[in-house]
Scaffold this active site. Structure first.
Site, PDB file in Angstrom:
ATOM      1  N   LEU A  87       0.809  -1.223   0.000  1.00  0.00           N
ATOM      2  CA  LEU A  87       0.000   0.000   0.000  1.00  0.00           C
ATOM      3  C   LEU A  87       0.839   1.268   0.000  1.00  0.00           C
ATOM      4  CD1 LEU A  87      -2.870  -1.128   2.392  1.00  0.00           C
ATOM      5  CD2 LEU A  87      -2.839  -1.063  -0.113  1.00  0.00           C
ATOM      6  N   HIS A 172     -21.515   1.002  11.955  1.00  0.00           N
ATOM      7  CA  HIS A 172     -22.411  -0.101  11.586  1.00  0.00           C
ATOM      8  C   HIS A 172     -23.686  -0.122  12.432  1.00  0.00           C
ATOM      9  CE1 HIS A 172     -20.463  -2.346  14.867  1.00  0.00           C
ATOM     10  NE2 HIS A 172     -21.483  -3.168  14.834  1.00  0.00           N
ATOM     11  N   HIS A 234     -20.840   4.749  18.144  1.00  0.00           N
ATOM     12  CA  HIS A 234     -22.141   4.062  18.166  1.00  0.00           C
ATOM     13  C   HIS A 234     -23.135   4.718  19.141  1.00  0.00           C
ATOM     14  CE1 HIS A 234     -19.904   1.224  15.916  1.00  0.00           C
ATOM     15  NE2 HIS A 234     -19.407   0.525  16.915  1.00  0.00           N
TER      16      HIS A 234
END
Ligand code: BG6
Length: 481
Positions: A87, A172, A234
């Site tokens: 990378l 998520h 979250h």
């Protein structure tokens, strides 16, 4: 619509544990747009076939019903390719570009499932290789930074390469079906809106409890802690969904503008209020100390004497007309009594009770997991005697049962949204920075404080101080009510 989906970190935990299984579910449900290619990239050289074999082995660890049959896996695996990539090497991005331009798909998704320290480098190299055209979307996994400055630096680099509409910052929890239902409950039904305010609501409790420990993630977790891992993202995202004003449209920026206003209205912490309103804990072994449940300090790769918190409970307020004076309690932790994520809206008691017995207030419980549903707790008369005390009853909605066929998991939903270009459930850079700004005084106060986190036994609901935090206002956590 042809799409190419590139997973940086193609052999990492997140890819095989969450992303590939979620893509497979989308494939199985026939929701993945046709003509897609999935490209996993990682450092070690191996062939497509080797990678597919490896992935097949990993799928054996996926939850039973979600595991593909051999025949299903073979069809899914035909979409999956693998390339070795360093990378840091620009030439490897040029090779990636060649692979992508073979067919110029309408949508190209660059999913960064690597260590976040690599995000700036990967984005900069994608930009330098010209892999940032309008068809490209970049997905950034949490944790996005470890404080405000590092988050701003990531955002600066991302912004120098991509437009904000191309950046999909994943949380998520926003993909969980119950969070969709929170939006539906609040803005698709008129019933609750008149009650959704300080006059009727006494307090709101958000619990994100896990029964597992840090497992194999000792090194990541000891450098992160529960505040960064669960609260900054979250728990705060859930809080914004509960507290936000109705957006004028069901569009990403209309929603994100409202969420940002909530984050900006959160009461700021000072060293004094951190000491009073934030409890941090760290788990000890289970009582009796059986080997299955080591203390945090005994977990692999946790440095001796680590003061990292595995539990946080805090009290905050949203300083605006709707919510002034209503406490919002947030709590999260590892190795707690249960895996349980829920939002509890505790209403005020009836102003004058004409029945004997306790005047128990109503509450609305939004269950995120393990079940996904809603409970409305009321008082009712059994009708068996005059002057009876009322009994608690609840109206329960189990969304898994009600909509069994159509349920999609959080990552499945979010991956499909990225491919379709829907940003509603993704976090904008200003929201994310504002969340860091709010969390920072807690981090700073803890950094300067040599007191260790409060110990709690594995399998409990955390340190007693968390109960005292809520009891001080005359309330209790759901399991204590
Ligand atoms: C991740 C955290 O974001 O969420 C983990 O890094 C945590 O530590 C996980 O276990 C919890 O997600 P869920 O969906 O299982 O509640």
């Amino acid at each position: 619509m042809a799409f190419d989906l590139v997973f940086f970190g193609g052999t990492g935990d997140l890819t095989w544990r969450k992303l590939m299984p979620a893509l497979f579910q989308a494939f199985r449900h026939g929701k993945l747009p046709p003509d897609g290619r999935i490209l996993a990239v990682a450092r070690q050289p191996q062939s497509d076939d080797n990678y597919r074999e490896w992935l097949k082995g990993r799928f054996q660890e996926v939850e039973g019903a979600k595991r593909p049959t051999d025949e299903e896996f073979a069809r899914f695996a035909a979409l999956v390719h693998y390339r070795a990539m360093d990378l840091s090497d620009p030439a490897h991005y040029a090779r990636l570009k060649e692979w992508l331009t073979e067919r110029d798909a309408a949508v190209v998704v660059m999913y960064l499932a690597t260590d976040p320290d690599l995000f700036p480098k990967i984005c900069a190299e994608l930009g330098a290789a010209g892999l940032n055209g309008p068809e490209t979307r970049v997905v950034l996994e949490k944790p996005l930074g470890r404080d405000l400055a590092s988050a701003q630096e990531i955002n600066r680099v991302v912004r120098s390469v991509f437009r904000e509409e191309q950046a999909f910052r994943i949380d998520h929890y926003l993909g969980k079906p119950s969070v969709q239902n929170l939006m539906a409950l609040r803005f698709g039904n008129a019933l609750f809106e008149p009650l959704w305010r300080r006059e009727c609501i006494a307090n709101i409790e958000i619990t994100l409890a896990e029964s597992i420990g840090v497992g194999t993630r000792g090194s990541f977790y000891s450098a992160t802690g529960a505040l960064r891992d669960m609260i900054q993202n979250h728990a705060l995202q859930l809080l914004t969904m509960v507290a936000m004003e109705p957006p004028s449209r069901n569009e990403a920026d209309a929603i994100r503008d409202e969420k940002l206003k909530v984050l900006r209205s959160l009461k700021r912490f000072t060293p004094e209020s951190v000491a009073r309103d934030v409890v941090r804990g760290q788990y000890r072994g289970a009582p009796g100390g059986n080997g299955n449940s080591p203390a945090f300090l005994e977990e692999a790769n946790v440095p001796p004497g680590s003061r990292t918190e595995t539990f946080v409970a805090l009290r905050t307020e949203v300083l605006n007309w709707r919510w002034a004076g209503v406490p919002f309690y947030l709590r999260t932790g590892k190795r707690l009594a249960a895996r349980d994520a829920q939002i509890v809206v505790n209403f005020r008691p009836a102003p004058h009770s004409i029945f004997p017995g306790p005047n128990q207030p109503n509450k609305l419980v939004i269950n995120l997991q393990p079940e996904d549903g809603l409970e409305l707790h009321l008082l009712a008369a059994k009708g068996n005697s005059q002057g009876e005390a009322l009994s608690p009853v609840s109206l329960d909605l189990d969304f898994d049962k009600a909509f069994a066929e159509n349920r999609v998991g959080a990552y499945e939903r979010l991956l499909l949204d990225v491919i379709a270009g829907r940003l509603n459930l993704f976090v904008r850079s200003d929201e994310q920075e504002e969340a860091w700004r709010w969390v920072e005084p807690i981090l700073e106060t803890w950094r300067d404080d040599s007191t260790p986190p409060r110990p709690y036994s594995a399998g409990t609901w955390g340190p007693a101080a968390a109960s005292a935090l809520v009891a001080r206002d005359g309330y209790a956590w759901p399991e204590e009510q």
